[in-house]
Scaffold this active site. Sequence first.
Site, PDB file in Angstrom:
ATOM      1  CG  ASP A 184      -2.045   0.981   1.109  1.00 18.24           C
ATOM      2  OD1 ASP A 184      -2.348   1.408  -0.017  1.00 18.24           O
ATOM      3  OD2 ASP A 184      -2.614   1.343   2.152  1.00 18.24           O
ATOM      4  CB  SER A 197      -8.001  -6.651  -3.433  1.00 22.24           C
ATOM      5  OG  SER A 197      -8.716  -5.497  -3.845  1.00 22.24           O
ATOM      6  CG  ASN A 220      -7.157  -3.487  -5.779  1.00 27.68           C
ATOM      7  OD1 ASN A 220      -6.200  -4.170  -5.447  1.00 27.68           O
ATOM      8  ND2 ASN A 220      -7.577  -2.471  -5.013  1.00 27.68           N
ATOM      9  CB  SER A 278      -7.438  -4.203   3.127  1.00 26.94           C
ATOM     10  OG  SER A 278      -7.328  -2.936   3.729  1.00 26.94           O
ATOM     11  NE  ARG A 316      -1.600   6.627   0.778  1.00 24.92           N
ATOM     12  CZ  ARG A 316      -1.488   5.831   1.833  1.00 24.92           C
ATOM     13  NH1 ARG A 316      -1.240   6.343   3.009  1.00 24.92           N
ATOM     14  NH2 ARG A 316      -1.649   4.524   1.701  1.00 24.92           N
TER      15      ARG A 316
HETATM   16  C1  FPP Z   1      -2.059  -0.355  -3.379  1.00 28.69           C
HETATM   17  O1  FPP Z   1      -1.581   0.984  -3.316  1.00 28.69           O
HETATM   18  C2  FPP Z   1      -1.445  -1.050  -4.526  1.00 28.69           C
HETATM   19  C3  FPP Z   1      -2.124  -1.737  -5.504  1.00 28.69           C
HETATM   20  C4  FPP Z   1      -3.592  -1.873  -5.501  1.00 28.69           C
HETATM   21  C5  FPP Z   1      -1.434  -2.343  -6.659  1.00 28.69           C
HETATM   22  C6  FPP Z   1      -0.130  -3.005  -6.374  1.00 28.69           C
HETATM   23  C7  FPP Z   1       0.500  -3.428  -7.643  1.00 28.69           C
HETATM   24  C8  FPP Z   1       1.826  -3.401  -7.918  1.00 28.69           C
HETATM   25  C9  FPP Z   1       2.847  -3.030  -6.922  1.00 28.69           C
HETATM   26  C10 FPP Z   1       2.348  -3.697  -9.292  1.00 28.69           C
HETATM   27  C11 FPP Z   1       2.200  -5.066  -9.822  1.00 28.69           C
HETATM   28  C12 FPP Z   1       2.577  -6.180  -8.912  1.00 28.69           C
HETATM   29  C13 FPP Z   1       3.577  -7.082  -9.105  1.00 28.69           C
HETATM   30  C14 FPP Z   1       3.650  -8.245  -8.209  1.00 28.69           C
HETATM   31  C15 FPP Z   1       4.594  -6.947 -10.155  1.00 28.69           C
HETATM   32  P1  FPP Z   1      -2.596   2.197  -3.528  1.00 28.69           P
HETATM   33  O2  FPP Z   1      -2.706   2.476  -4.997  1.00 28.69           O
HETATM   34  O3  FPP Z   1      -3.902   1.892  -2.872  1.00 28.69           O
HETATM   35  O4  FPP Z   1      -1.859   3.364  -2.806  1.00 28.69           O
HETATM   36  P2  FPP Z   1      -2.537   4.635  -2.094  1.00 28.69           P
HETATM   37  O5  FPP Z   1      -3.231   4.100  -0.866  1.00 28.69           O
HETATM   38  O6  FPP Z   1      -1.384   5.504  -1.751  1.00 28.69           O
HETATM   39  O7  FPP Z   1      -3.481   5.265  -3.073  1.00 28.69           O
END
Ligand code: FPP
Length: 217
Positions: free
Chosen positions: A2, A47, A50, A172, A6
């Site tokens: 997470d 998720s 998502n 979550s 940001r």
């Molecule tokens: C949550 O941060 C992150 C995700 C929903 C996506 C994660 C995906 C990757 C890191 C890339 C692909 C994965 C691999 C294994 C190569 P957020 O977007 O909710 O952050 P925020 O809370 O700051 O908005």
Amino acid sequence: MDGNGRWAKKRGLPRTAGHSAGADAFRKIARYSHKLGVQYLTVYAFSTENWKRPADEVAGIMALLEKYLLQALRDLEKEKIRICIFGDLAPFTPRLQTLCRECMERSSIYTGGQVNICLNYGGRDEIVRAAQKWAAEGCPALSEERFGSYMWGGSIPDPDLLIRPGGEMRISNFLLWECAYSEFYFTDVLWPDFDEAELDKAIEAFRHRQRRYGDVG
Ligand code: FPP
């Protein structure tokens, strides 16, 4: 993982740039965990909820996954890490599904460390699917151990440590069944900034926890 959004916002970048930096952090942490001898590393990449995100953000994450899987296939023999995907792959493109299956099959010979990538994963969804698998087998006599074996990870051990970066204090819908006795570590560090030193800190904190599993201290 997470805090990608940001992290990008702070730099005036699009959210996808945050996910890209997040994917780099994941590669770094997977390698370092393997070096430390961590047998199982499970990451929450996408998720069941998502899908509600804007289409261009979802497409960006899918592109990063594809890039990662292609790279993982190229580096299999060098890295020697088993890759498993937890989650229902049906909604993904046929190409992404094929890449996921190829990674799982071709890396299944490695036993020295395993990375589980949760994709289209939800903890409640996993429990419901487990119940469906159990019912499909004709409802055999049930124990916690047996029910656990219907989870995506089969009979791998429950996680010792759950790390949530990004400052939120919730799980979550992650590994709801498996985290019954896991130690939790929350940090404000945004995932793209979570590096080897941050993992060392989390492990150090874990080393000072007293695990009682409901018993007296
Ligand atoms: C949550 O941060 C992150 C995700 C929903 C996506 C994660 C995906 C990757 C890191 C890339 C692909 C994965 C691999 C294994 C190569 P957020 O977007 O909710 O952050 P925020 O809370 O700051 O908005």
